[in-house]
Design an enzyme around this catalytic site. Structure first.
Site, mmCIF file in Angstrom:
data_model
loop_
_atom_site.group_PDB
_atom_site.id
_atom_site.type_symbol
_atom_site.label_atom_id
_atom_site.label_comp_id
_atom_site.label_asym_id
_atom_site.label_seq_id
_atom_site.Cartn_x
_atom_site.Cartn_y
_atom_site.Cartn_z
ATOM 1 N N SER A 252 -28.373 -24.016 -33.003
ATOM 2 C CA SER A 252 -27.959 -22.641 -32.726
ATOM 3 C C SER A 252 -28.353 -22.204 -31.337
ATOM 4 C CB SER A 252 -28.588 -21.686 -33.757
ATOM 5 O OG SER A 252 -29.960 -21.495 -33.479
ATOM 6 N N GLY A 253 -27.884 -21.001 -30.984
ATOM 7 C CA GLY A 253 -28.202 -20.411 -29.700
ATOM 8 C C GLY A 253 -29.368 -19.456 -29.757
ATOM 9 N N ASP A 254 -30.079 -19.433 -30.890
ATOM 10 C CA ASP A 254 -31.250 -18.566 -31.009
ATOM 11 C C ASP A 254 -32.188 -19.201 -32.026
ATOM 12 O OD1 ASP A 254 -32.984 -16.283 -30.804
ATOM 13 O OD2 ASP A 254 -31.247 -15.052 -30.306
ATOM 14 N N ASP A 255 -33.168 -18.444 -32.504
ATOM 15 C CA ASP A 255 -34.157 -18.996 -33.416
ATOM 16 C C ASP A 255 -33.502 -19.594 -34.660
ATOM 17 O OD1 ASP A 255 -36.184 -17.938 -31.718
ATOM 18 O OD2 ASP A 255 -35.957 -15.992 -32.712
#
Length: 473
Positions: A252-255
């Site tokens: 993903s592009g975040d946590d």
């Protein structure tokens, strides 16, 4: 409409065979059977095609989903119901679920999120946030949504839910959105939730967001989004109790997992912590974010999180605690063991300078309490910085315990592998040697920092074997 119970289905087949109706009318009846593990089985089954669903990838099925779920609601108090989504590409806008209900996706079924914004209702901001995260106004209803429900299952044979998020990411980057982007799956004020055996692609923002809910299992989920996509967090339990996240793979592009409980004064006032959370057998790839993040919206509190058997590859940090003055709340009794980390910026990061606030009305004297943070049995390689631990002046982070941890530094590692300020704690068997604020207590303390012995309540919940059949024509 061919909605059937199992008993009715059996009688129907017997009648057809004895009368020859099926042959005389030359109607091709296809029976699809499927099995799955679930918190509850259902007495009634229907297919989306019974309600006019068309799986061609271009026809809107929003009304078909709404009609199917509305019709099936009559069985909520009579054995419950399940909606089977066959193979095909099913374009649809947002739709809402009901209690005692299962949404089941065939292995070749793909739900495609509509890019027609008229098919996305607008909701008020979450009360524990006070505003939308993307914009101060409201928020678009999540793709699969539900509120005030009990006994809800979203599962399948690894069928796919595709949020077609590029459309939303572009609008977000261009600052064209009046409301906060929708999430892929969100259940609010609900109890007894199962989300399992699915592939989630390209969410507009967060992927799985249980909020103000309890008794939740998220199991066997694959989540994939471009690593450059904005805020495509994997799984975000938010002001929830008794949660089990296991056997998930997230890019993903975040946590990958972000544990939350409300934002600044709104979260403090709402006061619903996230607690009793187990995270097991998680694999994460997220070059710009954390494997497991606690916060930054943690103003209602986070307590009793147990993470084990975690693998992260090319991810910014292993475990990260994000908070700031003004957040209030607490993060305490956190236990992590058996992590394998490969190519990281930080193995661990814990800071009190995450100064993104909901608005200007927060109380700067609302200081968070960070204590009882336990990491053990961690092996990391190719790491740039072992750890950055920085509390808040006059509000130190306390009770940090790190044992049996080996961090292999990269060729480009910083000369100072540990950064420490305003923290208190101890270590045992940690390489490279930690900062002076985390003194080594010797090999006799190698057993420190371990998990509590008593299991979490969610671990007593065993899934049932469910078998269903549906008629397709």
């Amino acid at each position: 409409m061919k909605m059937i119970s199992r008993a009715t289905f059996a009688l129907f087949i017997v009648a057809m065979l004895s009368s020859g109706i099926g042959e005389s009318r030359k109607t091709k009846i296809v029976t699809t059977s499927f099995e799955y593990n679930a918190i509850n089985c259902r007495a009634h089954t229907a297919s989306l095609t019974d309600f006019g669903g068309v799986g061609d990838g271009t026809t809107s099925n929003t009304k078909a989903f709404q009609a199917a779920i509305s019709n099936l609601s009559e069985y909520s108090s009579n054995g419950g119901s399940e909606l089977y989504v066959p193979a095909g590409k099913w374009l649809t806008g947002s739709f809402s679920l009901i209690s005692h209900f299962t949404l089941y996706l065939d292995k070749d079924a793909v739900l495609l999120a509509s890019q027609d914004m008229s098919e996305w209702p607008v909701l008020s901001p979450l009360p524990s946030y006070g505003r939308g995260r993307d914009a101060p106004a409201g928020r678009y209803q999540s793709f699969i949504f539900g509120t005030n429900l009990t006994d809800v299952i979203i599962t399948g044979q690894n069928g796919t839910i595709d949020g077609q998020g590029a459309f939303w990411w572009q609008q977000f980057h261009r600052k064209k959105l009046k409301y906060t982007r929708p999430y892929l799956i969100e259940l609010m004020f609900s109890d007894n939730i199962q989300i399992s055996s699915l592939t989630l692609l390209n969410s507009p923002s967060w992927n799985v967001h249980p909020v103000y809910s309890s008794n939740i299992i998220v199991q066997g989920i694959t989540i994939i989004a471009p690593v450059s996509s904005p805020n495509t967090d994997g799984i975000n339990p938010d002001s929830c109790t008794n949660i089990r996240i296991e056997d998930c793979y997230i890019v993903s592009g975040d946590d990958c997992v972000a544990v939350k409980s409300g934002w600044d004064e709104y979260g403090i006032k709402f006061g619903w912590p996230t607690k009793q959370l187990a995270i097991r057998r998680l694999t994460c790839i997220s070059p710009y974010s954390a494997t497991i993040a606690l916060g930054s919206e943690m103003s209602g509190g986070i307590q009793d999180v147990r993470a084990e058997d975690i693998t992260a590859i090319q991810t910014e940090s292993g475990v990260r605690i994000k908070t700031a003055a003004g957040r209030g709340g607490f993060v305490k009794d956190i236990y992590v063991k058996r992590m394998n980390l490969h190519t990281m910026k930080w193995a661990f990061k814990m800071t009190g300078d995450y100064n993104s606030h909901a608005d200007s009305h927060y109380d700067p004297n609302a200081l968070p309490e960070i204590k009882g943070i336990n990491y053990r049995d961690v092996v990391a390689e190719n790491v740039t910085i072992a750890a950055r631990f920085e509390g808040i002046s006059n509000d130190p982070f306390t009770g940090i315990c790190i044992a049996n941890v080996t961090i292999g530094l990269s060729a480009k590692a910083k000369k100072q592998p540990w950064t420490c300020a305003d923290i208190e704690g101890m270590t045992s068997g940690v390489t490279p040697p930690p900062c002076s604020l985390l003194p080594d207590q010797g090999p006799e303390k190698i057993s420190a920092c371990d998990f509590p012995q008593e299991p979490l309540p969610i671990d007593s919940l065993e899934l049932k074997k469910c078998a269903s059949s549906v008629l397709l024509s």
